[in-house]
Design a protein around this motif. Structure first.
Motif, PDB file in Angstrom:
ATOM      1  N   TYR A  32      31.193  22.042  31.518  1.00 48.92           N
ATOM      2  CA  TYR A  32      32.246  23.028  31.750  1.00 48.92           C
ATOM      3  C   TYR A  32      32.036  24.248  30.870  1.00 48.92           C
ATOM      4  O   TYR A  32      32.169  25.388  31.301  1.00 48.92           O
ATOM      5  CB  TYR A  32      33.604  22.396  31.466  1.00 48.92           C
ATOM      6  CG  TYR A  32      34.743  23.379  31.566  1.00 48.92           C
ATOM      7  CD1 TYR A  32      35.330  23.905  30.409  1.00 48.92           C
ATOM      8  CD2 TYR A  32      35.232  23.785  32.802  1.00 48.92           C
ATOM      9  CE1 TYR A  32      36.367  24.810  30.498  1.00 48.92           C
ATOM     10  CE2 TYR A  32      36.260  24.689  32.898  1.00 48.92           C
ATOM     11  CZ  TYR A  32      36.838  25.190  31.740  1.00 48.92           C
ATOM     12  OH  TYR A  32      37.861  26.074  31.834  1.00 48.92           O
ATOM     13  N   ALA A  33      31.681  24.006  29.595  1.00 50.07           N
ATOM     14  CA  ALA A  33      31.441  25.125  28.676  1.00 50.07           C
ATOM     15  C   ALA A  33      30.287  25.977  29.155  1.00 50.07           C
ATOM     16  O   ALA A  33      30.309  27.198  29.041  1.00 50.07           O
ATOM     17  CB  ALA A  33      31.167  24.598  27.270  1.00 50.07           C
ATOM     18  N   GLN A  34      29.269  25.325  29.736  1.00 46.64           N
ATOM     19  CA  GLN A  34      28.114  26.085  30.217  1.00 46.64           C
ATOM     20  C   GLN A  34      28.469  26.905  31.454  1.00 46.64           C
ATOM     21  O   GLN A  34      27.960  28.002  31.646  1.00 46.64           O
ATOM     22  CB  GLN A  34      26.971  25.123  30.562  1.00 46.64           C
ATOM     23  CG  GLN A  34      26.394  24.394  29.348  1.00 46.64           C
ATOM     24  CD  GLN A  34      25.692  25.351  28.411  1.00 46.64           C
ATOM     25  OE1 GLN A  34      24.930  26.208  28.847  1.00 46.64           O
ATOM     26  NE2 GLN A  34      25.924  25.201  27.119  1.00 46.64           N
ATOM     27  N   PRO A  39      33.756  36.614  30.040  1.00 48.73           N
ATOM     28  CA  PRO A  39      34.762  37.177  30.936  1.00 48.73           C
ATOM     29  C   PRO A  39      34.120  37.890  32.123  1.00 48.73           C
ATOM     30  O   PRO A  39      33.091  38.530  31.997  1.00 48.73           O
ATOM     31  CB  PRO A  39      35.499  38.174  30.027  1.00 48.73           C
ATOM     32  CG  PRO A  39      34.523  38.487  28.942  1.00 48.73           C
ATOM     33  CD  PRO A  39      33.730  37.245  28.740  1.00 48.73           C
ATOM     34  N   LYS A  40      34.742  37.758  33.282  1.00 51.22           N
ATOM     35  CA  LYS A  40      34.181  38.347  34.499  1.00 51.22           C
ATOM     36  C   LYS A  40      34.911  39.619  34.907  1.00 51.22           C
ATOM     37  O   LYS A  40      34.521  40.291  35.839  1.00 51.22           O
ATOM     38  CB  LYS A  40      34.216  37.314  35.620  1.00 51.22           C
ATOM     39  CG  LYS A  40      33.324  36.116  35.341  1.00 51.22           C
ATOM     40  CD  LYS A  40      33.412  35.106  36.463  1.00 51.22           C
ATOM     41  CE  LYS A  40      32.434  33.966  36.260  1.00 51.22           C
ATOM     42  NZ  LYS A  40      32.704  33.204  35.039  1.00 51.22           N
ATOM     43  N   LEU A  41      36.022  39.922  34.248  1.00 47.11           N
ATOM     44  CA  LEU A  41      36.733  41.174  34.489  1.00 47.11           C
ATOM     45  C   LEU A  41      36.711  42.003  33.208  1.00 47.11           C
ATOM     46  O   LEU A  41      36.783  41.460  32.101  1.00 47.11           O
ATOM     47  CB  LEU A  41      38.192  40.910  34.883  1.00 47.11           C
ATOM     48  CG  LEU A  41      38.456  40.266  36.244  1.00 47.11           C
ATOM     49  CD1 LEU A  41      39.955  40.114  36.461  1.00 47.11           C
ATOM     50  CD2 LEU A  41      37.846  41.076  37.368  1.00 47.11           C
ATOM     51  N   ILE A  42      36.617  43.298  33.372  1.00 51.14           N
ATOM     52  CA  ILE A  42      36.682  44.196  32.228  1.00 51.14           C
ATOM     53  C   ILE A  42      38.024  44.910  32.274  1.00 51.14           C
ATOM     54  O   ILE A  42      38.298  45.678  33.203  1.00 51.14           O
ATOM     55  CB  ILE A  42      35.536  45.223  32.247  1.00 51.14           C
ATOM     56  CG1 ILE A  42      34.184  44.518  32.210  1.00 51.14           C
ATOM     57  CG2 ILE A  42      35.666  46.196  31.089  1.00 51.14           C
ATOM     58  CD1 ILE A  42      33.930  43.723  30.942  1.00 51.14           C
ATOM     59  N   GLN A  70      31.330  41.493  38.811  1.00 52.48           N
ATOM     60  CA  GLN A  70      30.543  40.470  39.495  1.00 52.48           C
ATOM     61  C   GLN A  70      29.971  40.998  40.821  1.00 52.48           C
ATOM     62  O   GLN A  70      30.519  41.905  41.441  1.00 52.48           O
ATOM     63  CB  GLN A  70      31.421  39.247  39.770  1.00 52.48           C
ATOM     64  CG  GLN A  70      31.952  38.587  38.512  1.00 52.48           C
ATOM     65  CD  GLN A  70      30.838  38.125  37.592  1.00 52.48           C
ATOM     66  OE1 GLN A  70      30.068  37.228  37.929  1.00 52.48           O
ATOM     67  NE2 GLN A  70      30.729  38.745  36.429  1.00 52.48           N
ATOM     68  N   ASP A  71      28.860  40.388  41.248  1.00 50.59           N
ATOM     69  CA  ASP A  71      28.255  40.753  42.535  1.00 50.59           C
ATOM     70  C   ASP A  71      29.121  40.310  43.707  1.00 50.59           C
ATOM     71  O   ASP A  71      29.069  40.885  44.788  1.00 50.59           O
ATOM     72  CB  ASP A  71      26.864  40.122  42.660  1.00 50.59           C
ATOM     73  CG  ASP A  71      25.882  40.733  41.667  1.00 50.59           C
ATOM     74  OD1 ASP A  71      26.087  41.904  41.306  1.00 50.59           O
ATOM     75  OD2 ASP A  71      24.931  40.038  41.257  1.00 50.59           O
ATOM     76  N   LEU A 126      37.443  34.068  41.923  1.00 48.53           N
ATOM     77  CA  LEU A 126      36.166  33.594  41.389  1.00 48.53           C
ATOM     78  C   LEU A 126      36.391  32.572  40.295  1.00 48.53           C
ATOM     79  O   LEU A 126      37.343  32.678  39.507  1.00 48.53           O
ATOM     80  CB  LEU A 126      35.350  34.779  40.857  1.00 48.53           C
ATOM     81  CG  LEU A 126      35.015  35.871  41.889  1.00 48.53           C
ATOM     82  CD1 LEU A 126      34.244  37.001  41.224  1.00 48.53           C
ATOM     83  CD2 LEU A 126      34.225  35.289  43.044  1.00 48.53           C
ATOM     84  N   SER A 127      35.514  31.615  40.217  1.00 51.82           N
ATOM     85  CA  SER A 127      35.643  30.531  39.252  1.00 51.82           C
ATOM     86  C   SER A 127      35.636  31.073  37.827  1.00 51.82           C
ATOM     87  O   SER A 127      34.803  31.896  37.461  1.00 51.82           O
ATOM     88  CB  SER A 127      34.494  29.532  39.429  1.00 51.82           C
ATOM     89  OG  SER A 127      34.536  28.542  38.425  1.00 51.82           O
ATOM     90  N   GLY A 128      36.579  30.596  37.027  1.00 53.69           N
ATOM     91  CA  GLY A 128      36.604  30.952  35.608  1.00 53.69           C
ATOM     92  C   GLY A 128      37.461  32.150  35.275  1.00 53.69           C
ATOM     93  O   GLY A 128      37.660  32.443  34.099  1.00 53.69           O
TER      94      GLY A 128
END
Length: 375
Positions: A32-34, A39-42, A70-71, A126-128
């Motif tokens: 899970y940590a990997q 962060p995926k949002l700025i 993200q793409d 999106l995940s995470g």
């Protein structure tokens, strides 16, 4: 011999079993940590300060802006708030890489008194993506007794306190404070007519466009320590007025403690910076005569590996004379600080404070206390 081999095999199996269990236990956590990554949002900011809000101002809005890094296409799936005092509007369109969106929080100031900090959790497709935002400020309830709430009266304005305490002001960014007042007169206070005679390091403005008679208003004070370019305790008296109202001038008394800002230091570099060591931080003169000068000296030493610079030495009384032979000390160097107390006109228990400002980033301000009993 076969029995021995069988016994050894059983022992190995039971010895390795706990290890296998531990690996299986920690593997999901490690996976899970990997997978979570960074962060995926700025967010432009994740903590927004609304400042001081008067209850009668109604709903206040805070805007959080974000960008998709993200793409994959991104959209907000849910926004959670810790209380019903906030309502949320947000961009519902799907955002491609590099596109931006907004999240608007409306806050009801009647739900809080004094300082508030409201948590908003944003979830995405999106995940995470599960980001935490904070909406903060100070909410001031409407007082039940106006005269008691605003006992300091200047002209037609009532204030809560005689002085405006700006608190600690650092030179890396200006300090902003809001001061509330009550319009006890019969004139409309127009923001466009507001005038202030301020020094360069202070700016004052009226927050609301209009403050009607028998209403509260806010003044925003901006204190810039970098422009002031000094250290220690200071007082400023600033006249403010409304040019369309004769005799409307009032004087705001501002107090502030100015400090130099030092960024955090890595633990590995702690021994490399300047370090001010004071040989005696408390001087007890015991009983002294009011007719005789009292003299003492204190040793200052630089125990660091870089040059120590004495920025300023400030006493809390004109009765103190402070003499410093030089303003910098090389690594390992010492000097004597000379202190002279003139007790004339004083009597009883007395305490004088001497503040030493230096470029020691761990202890940029240090205090020497001089105590005495004046007969």
């Amino acid at each position: 011999m076969r029995r021995n081999y069988a016994l050894i095999a059983v022992m190995i199996r039971f010895a390795t079993a706990p290890l296998i269990i531990l690996v299986l236990f920690f593997f999901p956590i490690w996976s899970y940590a990997q997978s979570t990554g960074g962060p995926k949002l700025i967010w432009k900011v994740n903590r927004l300060d609304l400042g001081t809000i008067l209850e009668e101002q109604g709903l206040q809005k805070g805007i959080f802006e974000f960008s998709n890094t993200q793409d994959s296409l991104f959209y907000i799936t849910d926004v959670l708030s810790e209380c019903g005092c906030t309502t949320v509007e947000y961009t519902r369109d799907s955002l491609e890489l590099g596109e931006s969106g907004k999240l608007i929080i409306s806050f009801d100031p009647t739900s809080a008194a004094v300082f508030f900090s409201k948590l908003i959790v944003v979830k995405g497709n999106l995940s995470g993506i599960k980001d935490s935002l904070y909406l903060e400020g100070i909410s001031v309830p409407y007082p039940s007794d106006i005269k008691r709430a605003y006992p300091v009266v200047q002209g037609d304005l009532g204030f809560r306190l005689k002085k405006v305490n700006m608190g600690d002001v650092f030179d890396n960014e200006p300090k902003i404070k809001y001061v509330e007042f009550f319009n006890m007169g019969d004139q409309l206070l127009d923001k466009g007519a507001f005038r202030s005679q301020t020094p360069p390091h202070i700016q004052i403005s009226q927050v609301q466009q209009f403050v009607r008679p028998q209403e509260r208003g806010l003044l925003m004070i901006r204190y810039d320590g970098k422009i002031r370019n000094d250290l220690g305790y200071f007082e400023d008296q600033v006249p403010v007025s409304w040019e369309n109202i004769p005799g409307s001038e009032v004087k705001l008394d501002l107090i502030a403690d100015l400090f130099e800002f030092f960024p955090p230091i890595q633990k590995s570099n702690l021994n490399d910076v300047p370090q001010l060591f004071i040989g005696q931080k408390e001087i007890d003169l015991r009983e002294i005569s009011s007719k005789t000068l009292a003299r003492r000296s204190v040793t200052l030493t630089n125990k660091g590996r870089q040059t120590l610079e004495i920025r300023k030495i400030q006493g809390n009384c004109e009765c103190l004379k402070i003499e410093v032979p030089k303003s910098s000390l090389a690594p390992g160097e010492s000097m004597e600080l000379s202190l002279t107390l003139d007790p004339i006109g004083r009597k009883g228990i007395d305490q004088r404070n001497i503040y030493i400002f230096s470029n020691d980033p761990l202890n940029p301000v240090q205090l020497i206390v001089m105590k005495s009993r004046i007969e």
